[in-house]
Write a protein that holds these residues in place. Structure first.
Motif, PDB file in Angstrom:
ATOM      1  N   UNK A 144       0.809  -1.218   0.000  1.00 18.87           N
ATOM      2  CA  UNK A 144       0.000   0.000   0.000  1.00 18.87           C
ATOM      3  C   UNK A 144       0.845   1.272   0.000  1.00 18.87           C
ATOM      4  N   UNK A 145       2.172   1.132  -0.061  1.00 17.92           N
ATOM      5  CA  UNK A 145       3.065   2.294  -0.016  1.00 17.92           C
ATOM      6  C   UNK A 145       3.890   2.383  -1.289  1.00 17.92           C
ATOM      7  N   UNK A 146       4.419   3.575  -1.539  1.00 23.09           N
ATOM      8  CA  UNK A 146       5.316   3.741  -2.670  1.00 23.09           C
ATOM      9  C   UNK A 146       6.605   2.961  -2.419  1.00 23.09           C
ATOM     10  N   UNK A 147       7.126   2.265  -3.411  1.00 33.81           N
ATOM     11  CA  UNK A 147       8.380   1.528  -3.218  1.00 33.81           C
ATOM     12  C   UNK A 147       9.580   2.466  -3.276  1.00 33.81           C
ATOM     13  N   UNK A 148      10.728   1.955  -2.852  1.00 38.29           N
ATOM     14  CA  UNK A 148      11.969   2.688  -3.083  1.00 38.29           C
ATOM     15  C   UNK A 148      12.094   2.961  -4.578  1.00 38.29           C
ATOM     16  N   UNK A 149      12.656   4.094  -4.933  1.00 35.88           N
ATOM     17  CA  UNK A 149      12.902   4.405  -6.336  1.00 35.88           C
ATOM     18  C   UNK A 149      14.369   4.149  -6.664  1.00 35.88           C
ATOM     19  N   UNK A 150      14.670   4.002  -7.940  1.00 42.96           N
ATOM     20  CA  UNK A 150      16.065   3.826  -8.345  1.00 42.96           C
ATOM     21  C   UNK A 150      16.894   5.046  -7.970  1.00 42.96           C
ATOM     22  N   UNK A 151      16.284   6.228  -8.024  1.00 45.36           N
ATOM     23  CA  UNK A 151      16.998   7.454  -7.653  1.00 45.36           C
ATOM     24  C   UNK A 151      17.406   7.417  -6.186  1.00 45.36           C
ATOM     25  N   UNK A 152      16.490   6.988  -5.319  1.00 47.44           N
ATOM     26  CA  UNK A 152      16.818   6.888  -3.888  1.00 47.44           C
ATOM     27  C   UNK A 152      17.893   5.838  -3.648  1.00 47.44           C
ATOM     28  N   UNK A 153      17.736   4.664  -4.232  1.00 47.39           N
ATOM     29  CA  UNK A 153      18.699   3.590  -4.016  1.00 47.39           C
ATOM     30  C   UNK A 153      20.083   3.973  -4.527  1.00 47.39           C
ATOM     31  N   UNK A 154      20.127   4.657  -5.655  1.00 46.48           N
ATOM     32  CA  UNK A 154      21.416   5.108  -6.187  1.00 46.48           C
ATOM     33  C   UNK A 154      22.060   6.120  -5.246  1.00 46.48           C
ATOM     34  N   UNK A 155      21.245   6.988  -4.648  1.00 42.09           N
ATOM     35  CA  UNK A 155      21.776   7.963  -3.689  1.00 42.09           C
ATOM     36  C   UNK A 155      22.349   7.262  -2.464  1.00 42.09           C
ATOM     37  N   UNK A 156      21.673   6.229  -1.973  1.00 36.44           N
ATOM     38  CA  UNK A 156      22.168   5.474  -0.815  1.00 36.44           C
ATOM     39  C   UNK A 156      23.550   4.909  -1.098  1.00 36.44           C
ATOM     40  N   UNK A 157      23.685   4.279  -2.244  1.00 35.82           N
ATOM     41  CA  UNK A 157      24.955   3.639  -2.596  1.00 35.82           C
ATOM     42  C   UNK A 157      26.050   4.674  -2.814  1.00 35.82           C
ATOM     43  N   UNK A 158      25.669   5.832  -3.296  1.00 35.89           N
ATOM     44  CA  UNK A 158      26.662   6.878  -3.534  1.00 35.89           C
ATOM     45  C   UNK A 158      27.167   7.483  -2.228  1.00 35.89           C
ATOM     46  N   UNK A 159      26.237   7.794  -1.293  1.00 34.68           N
ATOM     47  CA  UNK A 159      26.653   8.512  -0.089  1.00 34.68           C
ATOM     48  C   UNK A 159      27.212   7.589   0.987  1.00 34.68           C
ATOM     49  N   UNK A 160      26.774   6.327   1.032  1.00 38.47           N
ATOM     50  CA  UNK A 160      27.237   5.417   2.096  1.00 38.47           C
ATOM     51  C   UNK A 160      27.134   3.978   1.608  1.00 38.47           C
ATOM     52  N   UNK A 161      28.003   3.574   0.705  1.00 39.49           N
ATOM     53  CA  UNK A 161      27.891   2.221   0.141  1.00 39.49           C
ATOM     54  C   UNK A 161      28.012   1.116   1.177  1.00 39.49           C
ATOM     55  N   UNK A 162      28.824   1.329   2.217  1.00 42.17           N
ATOM     56  CA  UNK A 162      29.003   0.288   3.232  1.00 42.17           C
ATOM     57  C   UNK A 162      27.735   0.031   4.034  1.00 42.17           C
ATOM     58  N   UNK A 163      26.852   1.027   4.085  1.00 47.34           N
ATOM     59  CA  UNK A 163      25.638   0.897   4.894  1.00 47.34           C
ATOM     60  C   UNK A 163      24.473   0.238   4.203  1.00 47.34           C
TER      61      UNK A 163
END
Length: 225
Positions: free
Chosen positions: A30-49
């Motif tokens: 019932x919620x919006x899923x993660x977007x590719x833009x968000x996931x790419x930002x996660x990997x860019x700013x903190x790949x280890x996390x």
């Protein structure tokens, strides 16, 4: 518990994004899923996390966890998910000043639950906190089963009953078993969540390699019992 899956936990890669989005749709229909833009930002700013759990036999992605480091004093204890995660982009990641690993997301494939995947992801997250020398892990634990009790009790009463093992919640009860404690109950943590009705518990795990007596004293004074 079902037989454990032969899984490996590794860092998230761009080629995992489509599988993570598909998993999100199954876990939160019932919620919006993660977007590719968000996931790419996660990997860019903190790949280890950023972590995924993958079945070593089939190669299927069966779980994921997303984290960032924050300076806790920049936030209100009763803030919402969007504030703690910069709208899901993690651009507020602050490894220079932050001492708190913020757990923004953990998901397990609904068809593979109770097979040790969540435990492996939480083990990996604790190891991450130790590796970066962080004081603690904090997160907002959505009260997944609260909708069944909302007409009978307030969210705080529901959480106290969970802490005392008088009730069980699929999310928070598991997190308590992983060494977390409840600090507070907050409304409006997640919008449009029919299971939690927006409520979440603020949970904390202290890193024993870093925390001192004063940290445990502060922690114990805040714990909801």
């Amino acid at each position: 518990m079902s037989e454990r899956l032969p899984i490996v936990v590794r860092n998230t890669r761009p080629e995992d994004f489509s599988d993570i989005i598909a998993l999100t749709k199954r876990v939160y229909p019932s919620s919006l899923p993660w977007s590719e833009t968000q996931l790419a930002s996660h990997v860019q700013v903190f790949p280890e996390g950023q972590l995924v759990a993958v079945n070593q036999v089939t190669g299927k992605l069966v779980g994921m966890a997303a984290s960032l480091i924050i300076l806790w004093n920049d936030y209100d204890l009763k803030g919402n998910w969007r504030e703690f995660t910069a709208g899901g982009m993690f651009t507020n990641h602050d490894p220079a000043a932050g001492r708190t690993l913020y757990g923004a997301e953990v998901m397990v494939d609904p068809d593979e639950r109770r097979r040790g995947i969540g435990k492996r992801l939480y083990e990996a997250r604790r190891e991450l906190a130790r590796r970066f020398g962080l004081l603690r892990i904090r997160a907002g634990a959505r009260l997944r089963g609260y909708h069944r009790y909302a007409k009978r009790m307030k969210a705080e009463e529901y959480v106290i009953k969970l802490v005392r093992h008088q009730l069980r919640d699929a999310t928070l009860s598991f997190q308590l078993s992983q060494g977390f404690h409840v600090l507070a109950v907050v409304p409006d943590y997640l919008g449009h969540d029919p299971e939690s009705l927006g409520f979440a518990a603020v949970i904390e795990w202290l890193n024993p390699e870093v925390a001192g007596p004063e940290d445990y004293a502060k922690h114990n004074s805040r714990v909801l019992r």
